[in-house]
Scaffold this motif. Sequence first.
Motif, PDB file in Angstrom:
ATOM      1  N   ALA A 305       0.845  -1.186   0.000  1.00  0.00           N
ATOM      2  CA  ALA A 305       0.000   0.000   0.000  1.00  0.00           C
ATOM      3  C   ALA A 305       0.886   1.242   0.000  1.00  0.00           C
ATOM      4  N   VAL A 306       0.558   2.202  -0.845  1.00  0.00           N
ATOM      5  CA  VAL A 306       1.322   3.449  -0.890  1.00  0.00           C
ATOM      6  C   VAL A 306       1.023   4.250   0.373  1.00  0.00           C
ATOM      7  N   GLU A 307       2.071   4.707   1.051  1.00  0.00           N
ATOM      8  CA  GLU A 307       1.870   5.269   2.384  1.00  0.00           C
ATOM      9  C   GLU A 307       1.689   6.776   2.434  1.00  0.00           C
ATOM     10  N   ASN A 308       2.103   7.511   1.400  1.00  0.00           N
ATOM     11  CA  ASN A 308       2.046   8.969   1.524  1.00  0.00           C
ATOM     12  C   ASN A 308       1.102   9.630   0.530  1.00  0.00           C
ATOM     13  N   ILE A 309       0.080   8.912   0.128  1.00  0.00           N
ATOM     14  CA  ILE A 309      -1.015   9.486  -0.651  1.00  0.00           C
ATOM     15  C   ILE A 309      -2.297   8.860  -0.104  1.00  0.00           C
ATOM     16  N   THR A 310      -3.383   9.608  -0.088  1.00  0.00           N
ATOM     17  CA  THR A 310      -4.569   9.150   0.634  1.00  0.00           C
ATOM     18  C   THR A 310      -5.851   9.424  -0.131  1.00  0.00           C
ATOM     19  N   GLY A 311      -6.924   8.765   0.312  1.00  0.00           N
ATOM     20  CA  GLY A 311      -8.259   9.192  -0.039  1.00  0.00           C
ATOM     21  C   GLY A 311      -8.580  10.457   0.740  1.00  0.00           C
ATOM     22  N   HIS A 312      -9.741  11.040   0.491  1.00  0.00           N
ATOM     23  CA  HIS A 312     -10.014  12.357   1.068  1.00  0.00           C
ATOM     24  C   HIS A 312     -11.505  12.674   1.001  1.00  0.00           C
ATOM     25  N   ASN A 313     -11.920  13.603   1.849  1.00  0.00           N
ATOM     26  CA  ASN A 313     -13.278  14.105   1.689  1.00  0.00           C
ATOM     27  C   ASN A 313     -13.281  15.197   0.630  1.00  0.00           C
ATOM     28  N   ILE A 314     -14.467  15.471   0.101  1.00  0.00           N
ATOM     29  CA  ILE A 314     -14.639  16.435  -0.985  1.00  0.00           C
ATOM     30  C   ILE A 314     -15.576  17.535  -0.508  1.00  0.00           C
ATOM     31  N   LEU A 315     -15.186  18.773  -0.731  1.00  0.00           N
ATOM     32  CA  LEU A 315     -16.038  19.917  -0.433  1.00  0.00           C
ATOM     33  C   LEU A 315     -16.512  20.540  -1.739  1.00  0.00           C
ATOM     34  N   ARG A 316     -17.453  21.443  -1.631  1.00  0.00           N
ATOM     35  CA  ARG A 316     -17.978  22.052  -2.847  1.00  0.00           C
ATOM     36  C   ARG A 316     -16.902  22.919  -3.504  1.00  0.00           C
ATOM     37  N   TYR A 317     -16.640  22.639  -4.758  1.00  0.00           N
ATOM     38  CA  TYR A 317     -15.601  23.288  -5.550  1.00  0.00           C
ATOM     39  C   TYR A 317     -14.193  23.007  -5.046  1.00  0.00           C
ATOM     40  N   LYS A 318     -14.030  22.070  -4.108  1.00  0.00           N
ATOM     41  CA  LYS A 318     -12.685  21.740  -3.602  1.00  0.00           C
ATOM     42  C   LYS A 318     -12.535  20.228  -3.579  1.00  0.00           C
ATOM     43  N   ILE A 319     -11.669  19.714  -4.426  1.00  0.00           N
ATOM     44  CA  ILE A 319     -11.529  18.272  -4.550  1.00  0.00           C
ATOM     45  C   ILE A 319     -10.942  17.658  -3.289  1.00  0.00           C
ATOM     46  N   HIS A 320     -10.095  18.382  -2.555  1.00  0.00           N
ATOM     47  CA  HIS A 320      -9.514  17.869  -1.321  1.00  0.00           C
ATOM     48  C   HIS A 320      -9.986  18.696  -0.141  1.00  0.00           C
ATOM     49  N   GLY A 321     -10.677  18.041   0.788  1.00  0.00           N
ATOM     50  CA  GLY A 321     -11.122  18.712   1.991  1.00  0.00           C
ATOM     51  C   GLY A 321     -10.098  18.588   3.102  1.00  0.00           C
TER      52      GLY A 321
END
Length: 459
Positions: A305-321
């Motif tokens: 598993a790649v350790e320094n990249i992640t899933g994320h929450n999404i906000l409106r008009y912002k891909i990374h919360g």
Amino acid sequence: MGSKTPEEHQQGPDGMRSSAGAIADINPPKTAAATGLVSGVLEGQDEDGEDAEDDNTQCDMKTENSKNKKKRKNNKKTKKDASGQQTTPPRVALANVFPDNKYPEGEVIEYAVNDDNLKRTTSAELRHQDAIRNMDGDFLRDYRKAAEIHRQVRQYVQTIAKPGVTMSKLADEIEEGVRALTGHQGLEAGDALKAGMGFPTGLCLNNVGAHWTPNPGAKDVVLEYDDVLKVDFGVHVNGRIVDSAFTVASNPVYDNLLAAVKAATNTGLKEAGIDARIDHISEIVQEVMESYEVEINGKTIPVKAVENITGHNILRYKIHGDKQVPFVKTETDQRMEEGDIFAIETFGTTGNGYLTDDIGVYGYGRNEHVRPSGLQYASAKSLLKTIDENFGSLVFSRRYLERLGVKNYHLGMKSLIASGVVEDYAPLVDIPGSYIAQFEHTVLLRPNCKEVISRGDDY
């Protein structure tokens, strides 16, 4: 689109204004999380549910039985009505395919509870109200429209992502398809903020894990039989972004690598839910992924598993919360909350499992934490005006700038980056000779169910 780390990968400001206060208007703080650890079953669910645009509190799966009607014989030749049908490649605006604005549901999964006392009843109504206000009929309609556009475009792209195709061709097909289906070409100021690409198309080969896109003037790259290609793109409607990715590999030697990452992503989706602990999800996802190994050139290699990249929450008009979902064991007290939108993605590699910046530029993003004061060059001021009018806090690429007819922007861009007003993102790579796979879906944590909005019959 993979998030790097909480400190390193914050995105730009509100799409309509450059101040940080506008972001808070669109993305208000969440209320306290509801109780109850969530688990669910993804397999065997029927994806094609009837859309209920006002269904904010009930999530019953519905199926519609259509009756067969006998057709009368008619010797007269009639012109076939093209409404309601998509073309190949997909270029018909989705509003014409679904004239009633009722778009297909994603995969809807009821929240599982192990104790009757934990069922969500009227005692949680106050907590529901904020989330429901953010998940009204417009919210679901926009998200389901964006998801259906993503499905139709990616299903076509999967048919042409074969050895011999160029990365520019794939990027063009994705971006032209998204713009055609949203009905927004993005050539006039503000049009791309209504609907279109959520971020630059990611087309990453082999040891390139994330954040590579074809740039104007660069030598084109051709897909080969032995390549492993990650296709990662986003679609937004009114700032509601669907983020989904898949991996293509013609050589079956990589089958186990792809299977490991797909299983890990499905595990993350299964465990996601209101009040779910992110450290619990991360640990289980890593266990699943690293239970696989792949044999390449006679050598057995464990999938990491790649350790320094992640899933994320999404906000409106912002891909990374502001929330990260790693796929390695981690220590955090963060939980998923009612009303959250998460991009659940995982990356598995045959390399070191740690990605570093490579040479080149993937894209740019506005930094809402830096005020655009003291800019010396007129070219920088003019470029910033173009960015604010056309992209706001959406990440964009050189292709997108040049499509608008922007020329001689390099000096102005350097000035914006040097002042911190704009951030640039480089490709992320593992060691040479390694191979990385990625799978990703977007899930909505609705009050009484979760909806894997981007799920389709392709994966």
